[in-house]
Enzyme design. Structure first.
Site, PDB file in Angstrom:
ATOM      1  N   PRO A 142       0.830  -1.208   0.000  1.00 15.53           N
ATOM      2  CA  PRO A 142       0.000   0.000   0.000  1.00 15.53           C
ATOM      3  C   PRO A 142       0.871   1.268   0.000  1.00 15.53           C
ATOM      4  CG  PRO A 142      -0.883  -1.611   1.527  1.00 15.53           C
ATOM      5  CD  PRO A 142       0.440  -2.152   1.066  1.00 15.53           C
ATOM      6  N   TYR A 143       1.988   1.249   0.722  1.00 17.44           N
ATOM      7  CA  TYR A 143       2.905   2.407   0.696  1.00 17.44           C
ATOM      8  C   TYR A 143       3.334   2.709  -0.734  1.00 17.44           C
ATOM      9  CZ  TYR A 143       7.397   4.859   0.910  1.00 17.44           C
ATOM     10  OH  TYR A 143       8.439   5.730   0.683  1.00 17.44           O
ATOM     11  N   GLY A 144       3.771   1.660  -1.464  1.00 15.35           N
ATOM     12  CA  GLY A 144       4.224   1.864  -2.843  1.00 15.35           C
ATOM     13  C   GLY A 144       3.117   2.445  -3.716  1.00 15.35           C
ATOM     14  N   THR A 146       0.693   4.431  -2.696  1.00  7.54           N
ATOM     15  CA  THR A 146       0.507   5.861  -2.386  1.00  7.54           C
ATOM     16  C   THR A 146       1.659   6.693  -2.951  1.00  7.54           C
ATOM     17  OG1 THR A 146       1.577   5.726  -0.188  1.00  7.54           O
ATOM     18  CG2 THR A 146      -0.828   5.402  -0.283  1.00  7.54           C
TER      19      THR A 146
END
Ligand code: NAD
Length: 324
Positions: A142-144, A146
């Site tokens: 999910p970080y990637g 965003t």
């Protein structure tokens, strides 16, 4: 460049970037919603070229602080792959997407000519060899997702025909050095070597990372401010992809002690390999990484040794009596 805005100035990379800009005689307005995690940065607080403003990019007014700036370096974000799964995702969306959109709207209103944005190697996903900027982006965390969204948002603003805004998105590959975030692996390994406390190693240690010393990251970031372009995406890596087992060996050799390890499962979202193709960075920014892993780790170890025990508590450990 005469006056720059640095978002996330109090963070790891932002603080080094701000120090380098001020050292070059550039006035810096630094915005952040939190103070520096390792305590006051005296080289900045005592410098009349530096102005710190405490604000949250996701909700506070930005026009006044941006007024008169000719470059915006956007580094503020919620980093970290593992914590981006589950219930905290809203915080990632707010910090990495909503805040970036608010900042870009303000850049558009203020007719800012250049935004340099900190993107990430995480946008590439599970690769096996060197990643080029034109490769498909298939983030596996999910970080990637965003970070890819924030990068693409900025590029969309650069494509507006009603503003002078141009954007350089820099895909940083695992930065390290003094003030590194305490959740990152090299800092944890150094801390383990210095304290004798076991370091949790996620996975079997064969995962490879393109570790990049922070002064190299900063040099590329400053060069990106002057690049003649409307939009560019550029990798910023350290020049070699190293397995965690190899990195553990380097830390051990640099400090002359073994590192106590605790094995743990590989974490979802942790990519097997990061490796930067640096041709674009070389051609457009004249970028070459200059600091070897052993030299960079020795500098980071010196900095860790210089911290008082209260500051070391950001590693989440009670150090009483355990520091070598
Ligand atoms: P960091 O956590 O040390 O710094 C980020 C700073 O942003 C923090 O000081 C935080 O308080 C601030 N911030 C977050 N949300 C904010 C908001 N809404 N308003 C104002 N300030 C806010 O992180 P870092 O490691 O220095 O990373 C800097 C940038 O580089 C981030 O964009 C990150 O995604 C990117 N990046 C870092 C690495 C790395 O290896 N460190 C790798 C790839 C990309």
């Amino acid at each position: 460049m005469k006056r720059a805005l640095v978002t996330g100035w109090a963070g790891f990379i932002g603080s080094h970037l701000t120090e380098a800009l001020v050292a070059q005689g550039i006035e810096v307005v630094g915005v952040d919603c939190a103070p520096p995690r390792f305590g006051e940065i005296t080289s900045l607080t005592s410098n009349s070229l530096f102005h710190a403003v405490a604000l949250d990019l996701s909700c506070d007014r930005l026009d006044e602080v941006m007024s008169g700036c000719d470059v915006v370096f956007h580094l503020a974000a919620r980093p970290g792959v593992r914590a981006s799964w589950g219930g905290d995702f809203d915080a990632y969306v707010t910090a990495n997407i909503t805040s970036t959109q608010r900042l870009l709207e303000c850049c558009w209103r203020q007719r800012i000519p250049r935004v340099v944005l900190a993107s990430s190697s995480s946008v590439y996903g599970a690769t096996i060899g060197p990643s080029c900027e034109d490769d498909d982006c298939r983030p596996i965390s999910p970080y990637g997702v965003t970070k890819l969204a924030s990068e693409q948002l900025a590029l969309a603003y650069a494509r507006r025909t009603d503003s002078p805004l141009s954007v350089v998105a820099l895909r940083y590959f695992t930065a390290y050095g003094p003030r590194q975030r305490p959740d990152m692996v090299l800092g944890r390994l150094l801390f383990g070597a210095l304290s004798g406390m076991p370091v949790t190693l996620f996975g079997d240690g064969t995962q490879r990372r393109d570790f990049t010393y922070v002064s190299d990251v900063v040099a590329a970031t400053i060069a990106a401010a002057e690049l003649d372009c409307r939009e560019e995406v550029i990798n910023v890596g350290g020049g070699a992809s190293v397995s965690l087992i190899e990195a553990i060996g380097v830390v051990s050799r640099v400090l002359g002690v073994p590192i106590p390890l605790d094995a743990a499962e590989a974490q979802p979202g942790d990519v097997p390999v990061t490796s930067a193709d640096l041709q674009t960075a070389h051609e457009l920014l004249g970028y070459e990484p200059t600091v070897s892993l052993a030299d960079g780790l020795a500098r980071q170890a010196d900095w860790l040794r210089s911290l008082d025990p209260v500051r070391l508590n950001v590693y989440g450990l009670d150090l009483a009596g355990s520091r070598r």
